[in-house]
Design an enzyme around this catalytic site. Structure first.
Site, PDB file in Angstrom:
ATOM      1  N   GLY A  14      40.240  40.589  40.024  1.00 16.45           N
ATOM      2  CA  GLY A  14      40.733  39.235  40.248  1.00 16.45           C
ATOM      3  C   GLY A  14      40.765  38.890  41.725  1.00 16.45           C
ATOM      4  N   SER A  39      38.767  46.162  34.326  1.00 14.06           N
ATOM      5  CA  SER A  39      38.143  46.086  33.016  1.00 14.06           C
ATOM      6  C   SER A  39      37.723  44.658  32.744  1.00 14.06           C
ATOM      7  CB  SER A  39      39.111  46.562  31.926  1.00 14.06           C
ATOM      8  OG  SER A  39      38.581  46.308  30.639  1.00 14.06           O
ATOM      9  N   LYS A  78      40.650  20.464  51.888  1.00 14.17           N
ATOM     10  CA  LYS A  78      42.026  20.062  51.592  1.00 14.17           C
ATOM     11  C   LYS A  78      42.752  19.802  52.906  1.00 14.17           C
ATOM     12  CE  LYS A  78      46.399  21.925  49.882  1.00 14.17           C
ATOM     13  NZ  LYS A  78      47.076  23.052  49.228  1.00 14.17           N
TER      14      LYS A  78
END
Length: 499
Positions: A14, A39, A78
Site C-alpha cells: 500500500g 499479499s 491542490k
C-alpha cells in the site's frame, strides 16, 4: 556496518509500505537489504488522495519527475482546502497553503488584520491569500512569480490516486533493489528472551528473517499490536467520527485545484478531483447517524455517476502508545489514525520515514533511539490532533452531533492556544508543529473564534497607511493570480494521464 547485511523487512504494501520501501531503497544502497512482504489477496484502504505541500519534498528527495508522477497517478494540483458549512450552514472559508498577507516589521499580519477589521476596513482573509485567490479562479502556477519579484511563490500539493501512487513507487523501489515477497503473513516469530521479532512466518511454511521490521499492515497492526501488544490510545472523545464511506464518481467540467470538506449533519463529506475521477466520501459518527442514513446522505450529494460500489471503513481515531516497540516501527495506519480532514495521513507516513532515516538503528538497537523516535512521533500527532479538534469544536451549527462537539472538554494544549488567541490574537507555533501560524489563523478566523484584541505594535501604523497596505496586497495578489494558467490547461500541457 557488519559484514552481514542489515535486513529491514517491511510488512505490508500500500501507500505506507511502498513509500517506505522507495525511500529506503533510495538512501540505503550499501550494507542493507530491504524486503517487503505483501499479499495481492489483501486490499488496502487507499482513500488517501489529498496531500499537503511537504509531499513535494518527498518526490524531490527520491529524484522523481513531478510531471511523470502526476501522469502516472492521475494527479492534479491542490492549493488548499475549502471548508463548507463548518462554522454554520452556508458559510465557507478556505485553509489555503502559504502565507496570509504580509507581516510589517515585528507585527504578524493577523494583528494588522484584527485591528483593521475592528476599524471596519478589513476584507475577509481570502482577499489577502494568493493561494485562495488563485484557487477560486481555478488557476495554478509553479515557479517564480510573474508580475513582481516580491510576491511569494505559490505553495501547492497534489490530489492523486493512492493505489496508482503505490504502484508507481513499487516500480521505483524494485529498480533500486528492494525485494518484494508475495505472501500472506500468518504471524510473527519472536525471540524468547528479548521479545524482538525475528521473522515473519508466511503461508507455505516460509520465513522472512530481519533485523528491523516496519509494520505497514494498516489498522490491524499485525506486528506492533498483534505480536507486541503495544496498546492503543483512543481519541474518539475528541474526534468522534468512527466510520467512513468512499465512492469514486466520474469527472465533469474543470477540476478544482483544491479539496472540499463539506459539513453534514453528523460528520463531513470530502470531494477530491483527480484527472480520471472524483474521490467522494463521508466521514461520520455512528452514534449520531446509521450506516443506511450515511449512505443515503453521501449518494444524494455526489454529482456524477458512480464508478464503483460504496466502500465502508471502520476506524478509531487515536495513536499507538509506542510507534517503535522493540525492533518494530509502525508506519501509516498501523501507528494511529487521524481522519483525513486536513490531508495529513500521507504526510504522517512521510515524516515517519524521515524520522526512521535520521534515527536508523544498528545492532543492537539503542533504547535512546527508540525513546527519541517515540517522543517526536507523539508530539507531532498530538499537535495535528489539536488542529483537527478545533474544526469540530468551534462551530455554531445546531445538529446534536455538532452541539456535542461544541460542548466537549478540550486537550490542555489546544485550550492554551485558544486562550492566547482570544486574549490578544496571539498564535504561537511550538517547536516543529506541522501547521503554521497562517494555518491556525485561517481556521480560527474561519470558524468564528473571536480575538478580543491585538498586539500594540499593530497600532503603530497610521490607519490610512494600514488601509492602503491591505488594498495593495489584494491588488498585487489579484493581478498575479490573473496571470496564472487555468488548472485544466496546466494539466493538459504538462501532465495529462494517458488512456
Amino acid at each position: 556496518m557488519d559484514a552481514q547485511p542489515y535486513t529491514i523487512v517491511i510488512a505490508g504494501g500500500g501507500t505506507a509500505g511502498w513509500m517506505t520501501a522507495a525511500a529506503l531503497g533510495q538512501f540505503l544502497e550499501r550494507g542493507f537489504r530491504i524486503r517487503l512482504v505483501e499479499s495481492e489477496e489483501i486490499g488496502t484502504v487507499g482513500v488517501g488522495e489529498a496531500t499537503i505541500p511537504q509531499i513535494r519534498l518527498y518526490l524531490r528527495a527520491l529524484g522523481l519527475d513531478e510531471d511523470a508522477f502526476l501522469r502516472a497517478t492521475g494527479g492534479t494540483l491542490k492549493l488548499g482546502i475549502e471548508f463548507d458549512g463548518w462554522r454554520e450552514s452556508g458559510h465557507r472559508y478556505m485553509h489555503a497553503f502559504g502565507d496570509i498577507g504580509r507581516d510589517v516589521g515585528m507585527s504578524p499580519f493577523q494583528h494588522l488584520w484584527l485591528r483593521a477589521r475592528a476599524g471596519g476596513f478589513a476584507k475577509p482573509l481570502a482577499a489577502y491569500s494568493l493561494n485562495e485567490i488563485a484557487a477560486r479562479a481555478g488557476r495554478v502556477h509553479r515557479g517564480d512569480p510573474i508580475t513582481a519579484p516580491t510576491i511569494p511563490p505559490v505553495p501547492y500539493a497534489y490530489h492523486f490516486d493512492a493505489s496508482l501512487f503505490a504502484r508507481y513507487l513499487r516500480r521505483f523501489a524494485e529498480n533500486r533493489g528492494v525485494d518484494r515477497i508475495e505472501g500472506r503473513i500468518l504471524k510473527a516469530e519472536q525471540d524468547g528472551d528479548t521479545g524482538d521479532v525475528t521473522a515473519l512466518l508466511l503461508e507455505g511454511e516460509r520465513r522472512v528473517e530481519g533485523d528491523l521490521f516496519i509494520d505497514c499492515t494498516g489498522f490491524r497492526g499485525l506486528l506492533i499490536e498483534g505480536a507486541l501488544a503495544t496498546g492503543y490510545e483512543s481519541w474518539t472523545h475528541w474526534l468522534p467520527c468512527d466510520r467512513a464511506l468512499a465512492v469514486p464518481t466520474a469527472t465533469a467540467g474543470a477540476a478544482l485545484p483544491y479539496t472540499r470538506a463539506i459539513a453534514r449533519a453528523a460528520g463531513w463529506q470530502w470531494r477530491i478531483p483527480l484527472q480520471h475521477r472524483v474521490g467522494n466520501g463521508l466521514v461520520y459518527s455512528s452514534a449520531f447517524l446509521s450506516d443506511d442514513e450515511a449512505e443515503t446522505t453521501l449518494l444524494e450529494n455526489v454529482d456524477f455517476p458512480r464508478r464503483q460500489d460504496v466502500r465502508q471503513l471502520h476506524f478509531t481515531t487515536g495513536r499507538r502508545r509506542k510507534c517503535w516497540n522493540r525492533n518494530v516501527i509502525a508506519i501509516g495506519l498501523a501507528s494511529g489514525f487521524l481522519e483525513p480532514l486536513e490531508s495529513t495521513s500521507i504526510h504522517l507516513i512521510q515524516s515517519a520515514i524521515s524520522r526512521l532515516l535520521k534515527l536508523l538503528p544498528g545492532r543492537p538497537i539503542a533504547e535512546a533511539e527508540r525513546r527519541e523516535y517515540n517522543r517526536q512521533a507523539d508530539f507531532e500527532i498530538k499537535r495535528i490532533r489539536d488542529f483537527l479538534i478545533l474544526h469540530y469544536h468551534a462551530n455554531q451549527r445546531q445538529e446534536p452531533f455538532w452541539q456535542a462537539c461544541r460542548d466537549m472538554a478540550l486537550p490542555d494544549t489546544l485550550q492554551a492556544k485558544l486562550d492566547l488567541w482570544r486574549a490578544r490574537g496571539q498564535i504561537v507555533r511550538e517547536h516543529e508543529e506541522l501547521f503554521t501560524e497562517a494555518g491556525w489563523f485561517q481556521v480560527l478566523a474561519g470558524q468564528g473564534v473571536e480575538a478580543s484584541g491585538w498586539h500594540p505594535l499593530a497600532d503603530q501604523i497610521e490607519q490610512g497607511e494600514l488601509a492602503e497596505f491591505l488594498d495593495t496586497i489584494e491588488q498585487l495578489y489579484t493581478r498575479e493570480a490573473s496571470r496564472y494558467t487555468p488548472h485544466d490547461a496546466f494539466i493538459a500541457q504538462h501532465c495529462a494521464a494517458r488512456g
